[in-house]
Design a protein around this motif. Structure first.
Motif, mmCIF file in Angstrom:
data_model
loop_
_atom_site.group_PDB
_atom_site.id
_atom_site.type_symbol
_atom_site.label_atom_id
_atom_site.label_comp_id
_atom_site.label_asym_id
_atom_site.label_seq_id
_atom_site.Cartn_x
_atom_site.Cartn_y
_atom_site.Cartn_z
ATOM 1 N N ASN A 1 58.576 54.409 81.038
ATOM 2 C CA ASN A 1 58.191 55.790 80.751
ATOM 3 C C ASN A 1 58.540 56.153 79.317
ATOM 4 O O ASN A 1 59.498 55.629 78.754
ATOM 5 C CB ASN A 1 58.919 56.761 81.689
ATOM 6 N N ASP A 2 57.778 57.044 78.753
ATOM 7 C CA ASP A 2 58.078 57.577 77.426
ATOM 8 C C ASP A 2 58.706 58.955 77.620
ATOM 9 O O ASP A 2 58.009 59.934 77.877
ATOM 10 C CB ASP A 2 56.801 57.667 76.590
ATOM 11 N N GLU A 3 60.025 59.020 77.549
ATOM 12 C CA GLU A 3 60.729 60.279 77.790
ATOM 13 C C GLU A 3 60.797 61.162 76.552
ATOM 14 O O GLU A 3 61.052 62.356 76.642
ATOM 15 C CB GLU A 3 62.153 59.988 78.292
ATOM 16 N N GLY A 4 60.594 60.553 75.377
ATOM 17 C CA GLY A 4 60.622 61.344 74.155
ATOM 18 C C GLY A 4 62.002 61.890 73.850
ATOM 19 O O GLY A 4 63.024 61.230 74.051
ATOM 20 N N ILE B 1 53.323 64.211 81.338
ATOM 21 C CA ILE B 1 52.513 63.028 81.084
ATOM 22 C C ILE B 1 53.355 61.957 80.406
ATOM 23 O O ILE B 1 54.208 62.249 79.571
ATOM 24 C CB ILE B 1 51.295 63.385 80.215
ATOM 25 N N ASN B 2 53.074 60.719 80.749
ATOM 26 C CA ASN B 2 53.817 59.589 80.206
ATOM 27 C C ASN B 2 53.217 59.119 78.884
ATOM 28 O O ASN B 2 53.244 57.937 78.572
ATOM 29 C CB ASN B 2 53.801 58.432 81.220
ATOM 30 N N ASN B 3 52.645 60.037 78.142
ATOM 31 C CA ASN B 3 52.006 59.717 76.866
ATOM 32 C C ASN B 3 52.225 60.860 75.900
ATOM 33 O O ASN B 3 52.437 62.007 76.310
ATOM 34 C CB ASN B 3 50.491 59.507 77.040
ATOM 35 N N VAL B 4 52.139 60.554 74.613
ATOM 36 C CA VAL B 4 52.239 61.603 73.606
ATOM 37 C C VAL B 4 50.848 62.128 73.287
ATOM 38 O O VAL B 4 49.836 61.530 73.658
ATOM 39 C CB VAL B 4 52.923 61.078 72.320
ATOM 40 N N THR C 1 47.306 50.091 80.539
ATOM 41 C CA THR C 1 47.501 50.304 79.119
ATOM 42 C C THR C 1 48.334 51.545 78.863
ATOM 43 O O THR C 1 48.351 52.460 79.686
ATOM 44 C CB THR C 1 46.138 50.451 78.412
ATOM 45 N N THR C 2 49.007 51.580 77.724
ATOM 46 C CA THR C 2 49.772 52.768 77.359
ATOM 47 C C THR C 2 48.952 53.766 76.556
ATOM 48 O O THR C 2 49.416 54.882 76.310
ATOM 49 C CB THR C 2 51.020 52.387 76.538
ATOM 50 N N ASN C 3 47.749 53.382 76.125
ATOM 51 C CA ASN C 3 46.881 54.310 75.400
ATOM 52 C C ASN C 3 45.546 54.388 76.132
ATOM 53 O O ASN C 3 44.602 53.664 75.825
ATOM 54 C CB ASN C 3 46.664 53.864 73.955
ATOM 55 N N VAL C 4 45.498 55.274 77.097
ATOM 56 C CA VAL C 4 44.346 55.373 77.985
ATOM 57 C C VAL C 4 43.092 55.820 77.248
ATOM 58 O O VAL C 4 42.011 55.234 77.417
ATOM 59 C CB VAL C 4 44.667 56.335 79.146
#
Length: 566
Positions: free
Chosen positions: A311-314, A54-57, A445-448
């Motif tokens: 993308n948020d690869e972390g 997932i592209n989110n934390v 949005t980045t925070n669904v």
């Protein structure tokens, strides 16, 4: 409001299920219609494939009424199966007997005389059709359900060119995985039998995930793209006061600068320099975290500040895309574009003249609007759903001459751009006074989780006829949408050329806190709910728990300030 009004919610993804559960709690009779066999939409069982990250934390893709278990690594990285399980558990708990699965929506029509919505559906298993009636409709189909396939790379073009391998869009990667692995088996040790290969077209998240999974399964993979997604990465997990606060939203810039800090960062020369340095440093540190060298093809990425392809690869992982490219296990050909099939039946031809061997092609080429084919033509026109060229009188973007937006990348002229007249990304401007149609999931949005939960409450208040600070006429709403479209073209040049209006009618990418603040204020509710003082407010963690009382707050306000009667 009429007793027990009926609402059809089209789609069982995150936007659909949070909207349906919110409407149910407010007394509506709701039915979700979905072609899928399980809840989740993009995260339905049949669409979640191995290796999907997932592209989110953790915390950005859930809802306030139900906690989400921590991922297996105990940290912030979620896998596709994590979200699939959460969406199904949420639906089972809050939406029993509400979702009608395996139901294809064929046509949506509104009778203008009676204001009744007629929805023609077909049972996928039996092919039987029926027409359902509702008083209101929520469109929650998202923008990742209808594959966009370049004509030159379509299966029909492959057949005409004599290409002998399968051509599969990324949407079907999970269901066709057996075909992929059988068509391209593990490489043989016999040098006389050259290894079969897979060519992936595209540089987005799905292309990278598929490439990593197949490479880890021992397949030979080449990825071709002009520009890959930009990314965020760091040597260690970022603290929550950076990743889950307003820091990135403040540094991003918004069409309305609501605080002195934002005005300084974007409207002054010094602030603009600080903002540009921040994003440049973030970009460079992310490249360094993933060990992307200056001569690597992975430098061909979209600009971090100016793009929504991020993308948020972390924290770096050795089995992920960038690491596998760095050690030569994945071949990346960039910048380049696949323009067609080779004459030998087992290759593709690139725009740079190069020929690449391909026994199977995976198209990670994105999606087209999910709205186009399901609405009666007259209905789409009457509610104002269709997109259109920007209107010249709203095209000027000089009102946002921010220092932080100096030196933007080149963009296409307005003559080939488009605008979407959907107020807040929720209600078509033309239909705003009727309060019988809304959309959730069309906000990029980045925070669904946080964003779509606030949208769900906005939709319910709108349907209930609550007193809201929204445009009273279509003309007023239309002017607002045109200004928003002009801002999008200013802030994210050419972003609308790569996305579709089904999930980008409004782009609140990093600025979802400002966007949701606006929605809360339009409902007459308290905004900036994470709190903080003059110094700490940018760093306060925004927690979904602060939305848990929205229904009660709306109910109390409704009793004090009754609105329209529907």
């Amino acid at each position: 409001m009429t007793s027990n009004p009926t609402v059809a919610c089209i789609g069982s993804g995150p936007a659909g299920i949070i909207t349906a559960s919110t409407l149910l709690a407010d007394g509506f009779s709701v039915q979700i219609l979905t072609r899928d066999s399980t809840a989740g939409g993009v995260w339905a069982t049949e669409r979640v494939y191995p290796g999907l990250q997932i592209n989110n934390v953790h915390g950005e893709y859930r809802f306030s009424a139900m906690e989400m278990p921590l991922p297996a690594d105990g940290g912030g990285r979620l896998m596709g199966h994590d979200l699939c399980a959460y969406m199904q558990a949420f639906s089972a708990k809050f939406l029993p007997n509400v979702i009608r699965f395996n139901t294809e929506v064929i046509n949506i029509r509104r009778d203008e005389a009676t204001s009744v919505w007629f929805i023609t559906v077909q049972d996928i298993t039996t092919a039987t059709r029926e027409v359902l009636e509702f008083s209101r409709v929520v469109l929650a189909t998202g923008g990742c359900s209808t594959p966009k396939i370049p004509e030159a790379l379509a299966p029909s073009a492959a057949k005409q060119a004599g290409f002998r391998g399968p051509v599969i869009h990324s949407k079907y990667f999970s269901t066709e995985l057996h075909t992929i692995l059988e068509t391209v088996p593990l490489a043989s040790s016999d040098e006389k039998s050259p290894a079969k290969s897979i060519v992936i077209v595209g540089g987005g998240k799905s292309a990278q995930d598929m490439a990593a999974y197949l490479t880890n399964e021992g397949r030979k993979v080449s990825v071709v793209f002009e520009a890959a997604d930009a990314f965020l990465a760091s040597p260690r997990r970022l603290p929550e006061f950076i990743r889950k606060s307003r820091v990135l939203s403040i540094m991003s810039g918004h069409m309305v600068l609501r605080s002195g800090l934002e005005r300084f960062l974007h409207n002054t020369w010094l602030g603009g320099k600080i903002t540009q340095f921040f994003w440049s440093a973030l970009n460079q540190s992310s490249l360094q975290a993933l060990s992307v060298t200056p001569n690597s093809p992975l430098h061909n990425i979209h600009p971090l500040f100016w793009s929504t392809s991020v993308n948020d690869e972390g924290v770096p992982q050795q089995n992920r895309f960038h690491a596998l490219v760095n050690v030569g296990k994945i071949e990346v050909i960039a910048p380049a574009r696949v323009q067609g099939f080779g004459p030998d039946g087992e290759s593709v031809v690139l725009t740079n003249g190069q020929t690449v061997k391909a026994d199977l092609i995976l198209l990670a080429t994105g999606y087209s609007s999910s709205w186009s084919d399901i609405f009666d033509k007259d209905t789409a026109e009457n509610i104002g759903l269709n997109r259109h060229p920007p209107e010249p009188r709203f095209a000027s973007q000089s009102q946002w001459d921010y220092y932080s937006l100096a030196n933007p990348p080149e963009s296409q002229p307005d003559s080939i751009q488009w605008a979407s007249s959907i107020y807040n990304g929720i209600v078509p401007a033309k239909n705003i006074a009727r309060r019988d149609f809304a959309i959730n999931g069309a906000v990029f949005t980045t925070n669904v989780g946080y964003t779509w939960e606030v949208v769900a409450h906005w939709v319910s208040s709108y349907f209930l006829g609550d007193d809201m600070a929204i445009p009273k006429t279509p003309e007023e709403a239309y002017e607002s949408t045109e200004r928003n479209a002009a801002w999008i073209r200013k802030r994210f040049p050419d972003a609308l050329q790569r996305v579709n209006e089904s999930y980008s009618s409004v782009i609140a990418f990093w600025t979802w806190p400002q966007y949701t603040d606006q929605l809360l204020e339009e409902m007459g509710l308290r905004s900036m709910r994470s709190g903080g003082n003059w110094f700490t407010w940018p760093f306060k963690v925004i927690d979904l728990k602060e939305l848990s009382t929205l229904a009660e707050e709306r109910r109390e306000r409704r009793e004090k300030r009754p609105g329209l009667k529907y």
